[in-house]
Design an enzyme around this catalytic site. Structure first.
Site, PDB file in Angstrom:
ATOM      1  N   TYR A   1       3.103  -7.601  16.215  1.00  0.00           N
ATOM      2  CA  TYR A   1       3.475  -6.704  15.105  1.00  0.00           C
ATOM      3  C   TYR A   1       4.326  -5.541  15.620  1.00  0.00           C
ATOM      4  O   TYR A   1       5.441  -5.299  15.134  1.00  0.00           O
ATOM      5  CB  TYR A   1       2.219  -6.170  14.401  1.00  0.00           C
ATOM      6  CG  TYR A   1       2.487  -4.949  13.533  1.00  0.00           C
ATOM      7  CD1 TYR A   1       3.263  -5.036  12.385  1.00  0.00           C
ATOM      8  CD2 TYR A   1       1.972  -3.687  13.887  1.00  0.00           C
ATOM      9  CE1 TYR A   1       3.525  -3.904  11.603  1.00  0.00           C
ATOM     10  CE2 TYR A   1       2.222  -2.565  13.113  1.00  0.00           C
ATOM     11  CZ  TYR A   1       3.008  -2.676  11.974  1.00  0.00           C
ATOM     12  OH  TYR A   1       3.264  -1.557  11.214  1.00  0.00           O
ATOM     13  N   SER A   2       3.806  -4.829  16.616  1.00  0.00           N
ATOM     14  CA  SER A   2       4.538  -3.630  17.059  1.00  0.00           C
ATOM     15  C   SER A   2       5.845  -4.010  17.738  1.00  0.00           C
ATOM     16  O   SER A   2       6.836  -3.273  17.639  1.00  0.00           O
ATOM     17  CB  SER A   2       3.670  -2.746  17.953  1.00  0.00           C
ATOM     18  OG  SER A   2       3.144  -3.454  19.041  1.00  0.00           O
TER      19      SER A   2
ATOM     20  N   THR B   1       4.181 -11.048  -1.123  1.00  0.00           N
ATOM     21  CA  THR B   1       3.403 -11.853  -0.190  1.00  0.00           C
ATOM     22  C   THR B   1       1.936 -11.618  -0.545  1.00  0.00           C
ATOM     23  O   THR B   1       1.631 -10.894  -1.503  1.00  0.00           O
ATOM     24  CB  THR B   1       3.629 -11.369   1.258  1.00  0.00           C
ATOM     25  OG1 THR B   1       3.075 -10.049   1.385  1.00  0.00           O
ATOM     26  CG2 THR B   1       5.108 -11.359   1.612  1.00  0.00           C
TER      27      THR B   1
ATOM     28  N   SER C   1       2.434  -6.397   8.027  1.00  0.00           N
ATOM     29  CA  SER C   1       1.925  -5.139   8.575  1.00  0.00           C
ATOM     30  C   SER C   1       0.593  -5.245   9.315  1.00  0.00           C
ATOM     31  O   SER C   1       0.105  -4.238   9.823  1.00  0.00           O
ATOM     32  CB  SER C   1       1.785  -4.118   7.439  1.00  0.00           C
ATOM     33  OG  SER C   1       0.748  -4.519   6.562  1.00  0.00           O
TER      34      SER C   1
ATOM     35  N   VAL D   1     -16.932  -4.358  13.920  1.00  0.00           N
ATOM     36  CA  VAL D   1     -16.280  -3.374  14.792  1.00  0.00           C
ATOM     37  C   VAL D   1     -15.847  -4.109  16.056  1.00  0.00           C
ATOM     38  O   VAL D   1     -16.671  -4.742  16.720  1.00  0.00           O
ATOM     39  CB  VAL D   1     -17.239  -2.209  15.124  1.00  0.00           C
ATOM     40  CG1 VAL D   1     -16.648  -1.300  16.201  1.00  0.00           C
ATOM     41  CG2 VAL D   1     -17.551  -1.416  13.861  1.00  0.00           C
TER      42      VAL D   1
ATOM     43  N   THR E   1       6.405   2.831  12.790  1.00  0.00           N
ATOM     44  CA  THR E   1       5.003   3.085  13.096  1.00  0.00           C
ATOM     45  C   THR E   1       4.827   3.674  14.492  1.00  0.00           C
ATOM     46  O   THR E   1       5.661   3.427  15.381  1.00  0.00           O
ATOM     47  CB  THR E   1       4.207   1.763  12.990  1.00  0.00           C
ATOM     48  OG1 THR E   1       2.953   1.896  13.640  1.00  0.00           O
ATOM     49  CG2 THR E   1       4.937   0.596  13.665  1.00  0.00           C
ATOM     50  N   ASP E   2       3.726   4.395  14.688  1.00  0.00           N
ATOM     51  CA  ASP E   2       3.409   4.910  16.031  1.00  0.00           C
ATOM     52  C   ASP E   2       3.177   3.771  17.019  1.00  0.00           C
ATOM     53  O   ASP E   2       3.262   3.966  18.227  1.00  0.00           O
ATOM     54  CB  ASP E   2       2.180   5.836  15.976  1.00  0.00           C
ATOM     55  CG  ASP E   2       0.916   5.189  15.435  1.00  0.00           C
ATOM     56  OD1 ASP E   2       0.976   4.040  14.955  1.00  0.00           O
ATOM     57  OD2 ASP E   2      -0.153   5.844  15.488  1.00  0.00           O
ATOM     58  N   GLU E   3       2.858   2.572  16.502  1.00  0.00           N
ATOM     59  CA  GLU E   3       2.477   1.469  17.397  1.00  0.00           C
ATOM     60  C   GLU E   3       3.630   1.015  18.288  1.00  0.00           C
ATOM     61  O   GLU E   3       3.412   0.353  19.296  1.00  0.00           O
ATOM     62  CB  GLU E   3       1.897   0.307  16.585  1.00  0.00           C
ATOM     63  CG  GLU E   3       0.700   0.780  15.782  1.00  0.00           C
ATOM     64  CD  GLU E   3      -0.127  -0.336  15.163  1.00  0.00           C
ATOM     65  OE1 GLU E   3      -0.136  -1.452  15.703  1.00  0.00           O
ATOM     66  OE2 GLU E   3      -0.759  -0.072  14.123  1.00  0.00           O
TER      67      GLU E   3
ATOM     68  N   PHE F   1       0.810  -1.228   0.000  1.00  0.00           N
ATOM     69  CA  PHE F   1       0.000   0.000   0.000  1.00  0.00           C
ATOM     70  C   PHE F   1       0.850   1.288   0.000  1.00  0.00           C
ATOM     71  O   PHE F   1       0.816   2.071  -0.959  1.00  0.00           O
ATOM     72  CB  PHE F   1      -0.937  -0.077   1.216  1.00  0.00           C
ATOM     73  CG  PHE F   1      -1.553   1.205   1.663  1.00  0.00           C
ATOM     74  CD1 PHE F   1      -2.168   2.068   0.758  1.00  0.00           C
ATOM     75  CD2 PHE F   1      -1.561   1.547   3.016  1.00  0.00           C
ATOM     76  CE1 PHE F   1      -2.753   3.253   1.186  1.00  0.00           C
ATOM     77  CE2 PHE F   1      -2.153   2.720   3.453  1.00  0.00           C
ATOM     78  CZ  PHE F   1      -2.743   3.580   2.547  1.00  0.00           C
ATOM     79  N   ILE F   2       1.634   1.497   1.043  1.00  0.00           N
ATOM     80  CA  ILE F   2       2.337   2.785   1.143  1.00  0.00           C
ATOM     81  C   ILE F   2       3.500   2.832   0.154  1.00  0.00           C
ATOM     82  O   ILE F   2       3.749   3.849  -0.498  1.00  0.00           O
ATOM     83  CB  ILE F   2       2.835   3.049   2.581  1.00  0.00           C
ATOM     84  CG1 ILE F   2       1.679   2.919   3.578  1.00  0.00           C
ATOM     85  CG2 ILE F   2       3.440   4.447   2.691  1.00  0.00           C
ATOM     86  CD1 ILE F   2       2.091   3.011   5.039  1.00  0.00           C
TER      87      ILE F   2
ATOM     88  N   HIS G   1      -5.894  -5.310  22.442  1.00  0.00           N
ATOM     89  CA  HIS G   1      -6.199  -4.164  21.565  1.00  0.00           C
ATOM     90  C   HIS G   1      -5.738  -2.824  22.165  1.00  0.00           C
ATOM     91  O   HIS G   1      -6.281  -2.375  23.181  1.00  0.00           O
ATOM     92  CB  HIS G   1      -7.709  -4.150  21.339  1.00  0.00           C
ATOM     93  CG  HIS G   1      -8.160  -3.315  20.197  1.00  0.00           C
ATOM     94  ND1 HIS G   1      -9.469  -3.273  19.789  1.00  0.00           N
ATOM     95  CD2 HIS G   1      -7.480  -2.491  19.367  1.00  0.00           C
ATOM     96  CE1 HIS G   1      -9.583  -2.458  18.770  1.00  0.00           C
ATOM     97  NE2 HIS G   1      -8.383  -1.965  18.492  1.00  0.00           N
TER      98      HIS G   1
ATOM     99  N   LYS H   1      -7.469  -4.033   6.124  1.00  0.00           N
ATOM    100  CA  LYS H   1      -7.333  -2.932   7.071  1.00  0.00           C
ATOM    101  C   LYS H   1      -8.680  -2.221   7.197  1.00  0.00           C
ATOM    102  O   LYS H   1      -9.509  -2.276   6.285  1.00  0.00           O
ATOM    103  CB  LYS H   1      -6.240  -1.957   6.607  1.00  0.00           C
ATOM    104  CG  LYS H   1      -4.870  -2.608   6.426  1.00  0.00           C
ATOM    105  CD  LYS H   1      -4.151  -2.783   7.750  1.00  0.00           C
ATOM    106  CE  LYS H   1      -2.947  -3.702   7.675  1.00  0.00           C
ATOM    107  NZ  LYS H   1      -1.921  -3.339   6.761  1.00  0.00           N
TER     108      LYS H   1
END
Ligand code: NAD
Ligand code: TYD
Length: 345
Positions: free
Chosen positions: A151-152, A36, A86, A207, A126-128, A11-12, A285, A190
């Site tokens: 991930y983070s 991938t 990601s 959600v 990432t901010d994560e 994506f990015i 989360h 995402k």
């Protein structure tokens, strides 16, 4: 300038390659991507010819030291590492590939960068990595790392390796940490593309938990502009935060997105709301992310250009205009394309 961009079919990365080729008529780009499930050749289709040979695609793994050494031997000035696993939910299912790609892969790139004497290595983080916030405050570059998902944790480990290579070997590096991106070419697992495409298919809109987790949303074009600025003017060895100044609960975000979709499809504003379904929360989360991006603002003059309303409008329009793109992903048809394309290679 000649750049090695990894993960450019995601994506990015795809947005960034398009951005650079459009902006700089003389830049050359080598895109290394493993393809991938998240990498899609269609994201950069036709660019090899359109760019007059300035863009080259190489299929391969960032963990392949021999291949990386060969690529860095092609007089590369800058390496920008977008390649990663990601998706947080996938990391909760199986963390192993996250460690292999995000941690080991980064180390292989760093080692090759060091040996080749490349001018700059840029890590897209990432901010994560900063963890999760309470109701107030924001992450600055000085916030201690406190990753909480596999991930983070893998991204934070990669950041620490990048800083270790700078400290130990003097490798010229930069790290960018950005909040949640959205825009064209985002894989429909995402939140935003999943909600959009599910709504268009009449499927439930899951959600997680109470829907009150907060994210900061940045339009991908603003992120690309920031990375470009950092490559050219960032102070070597530094970390730069980027954010969209658009903090919303997931429920508010989904509500706004569905309203925009309804408008563009010519329906009443609440047309899709009945599809929202609260589902079991994601394990561990993170409750809230928010970015303090004062540093890049004051040092480099960057601010996000898009409001969330404008970014959403363009994103919804893009997904409506590119239905064939996301439908091929959702049916898995795009994977058949790779198999045909790469059969016997
Ligand atoms: P993405 O999942 O859409 O794309 C990742 C790309 O990396 C894919 O093309 C994939 O094929 C490739 N890849 C994966 N493993 C590889 C390997 N071993 N070797 C070579 N290529 C490999 O991801 P994205 O959303 O475009 O994110 C790009 C980068 O930005 C990641 O490093 C991510 O951590 C970071 N980031 C993402 C966000 C976001 O909101 N999406 C926010 C901040 C930072
Ligand atoms: P996501 O797009 O996976 O990004 P990240 O977890 O890296 O922030 O998710 C954004 C937010 O949306 C996050 O709080 C989890 C939530 N979410 C849902 O509520 N439902 C979904 O189906 C997905 C994919 C995410």
């Amino acid at each position: 300038m000649k750049l090695l961009i990894t993960g450019g079919c995601g994506f990015i990365g795809a947005n960034f390659i398009r951005y650079l080729l459009n902006k700089y008529a003389d830049y050359q780009i080598v895109n290394l991507d493993k393809l991938t499930y998240a990498g899609n050749l269609e994201n950069l289709a036709g660019l090899e010819e359109e760019s007059g040979g300035r863009y080259t695609f190489v299929r391969g793994d960032i963990r392949d030291a021999t291949l990386i050494a060969e690529l860095l031997g092609r007089e590369i000035d800058v390496v920008v590492n977008f390649a990663a696993e990601s998706h947080v939910d996938r990391s909760i299912e199986d963390a192993s590939v996250f460690v292999r790609t995000n941690v080991e892969g980064t180390q292989v790139l760093l080692e090759a960068a060091r040996k080749s004497g490349v001018g700059l290595y840029v890590q897209i983080s990432t901010d994560e990595v900063y963890g999760s916030l309470g109701p107030s405050g924001a992450f600055s570059e000085k916030t201690p790392l406190d990753p909480r998902s596999p991930y983070s944790a893998s991204k934070a480990a990669a950041d620490l390796l990048v800083q270790a290579y700078a400290h130990t070997y003097g490798l010229p590096i930069l790290i960018t940490r950005c909040s949640n991106n959205y825009g064209p070419f985002q894989f429909p697992e995402k939140l935003i593309p999943l909600m959009l495409t599910n709504a268009l298919e009449g499927l439930p809109l899951p959600v997680y938990g109470d829907g009150l987790n907060v994210r900061d949303w940045i339009y991908v074009g603003d992120h690309c502009r920031g990375v470009d600025l950092i490559i050219h003017h960032g102070k070597k060895g530094e970390v730069y935060n980027l954010g969209g100044a658009s903090e919303l609960t997931n429920l508010d975000l989904v509500g706004a997105l569905l309203r925009e979709l309804a408008i563009q499809k010519g329906h009443q504003p609440g047309y899709y709301d009945g599809l929202i379904k609260f589902v079991t929360d994601r394990l561990g989360h993170d409750r809230r992310y928010a970015m303090d991006f004062t540093k890049i603002q004051t040092e480099l003059g960057w601010t996000p250009g898009y409001t969330l309303a404008q970014g959403m409008k363009e994103t919804v329009a893009w997904y409506l205009q590119n239905e064939a793109w996301w439908r091929r992903i959702k049916t898995g048809e795009y994977l058949d394309y790779y198999q045909r394309m790469y059969a016997g290679r």
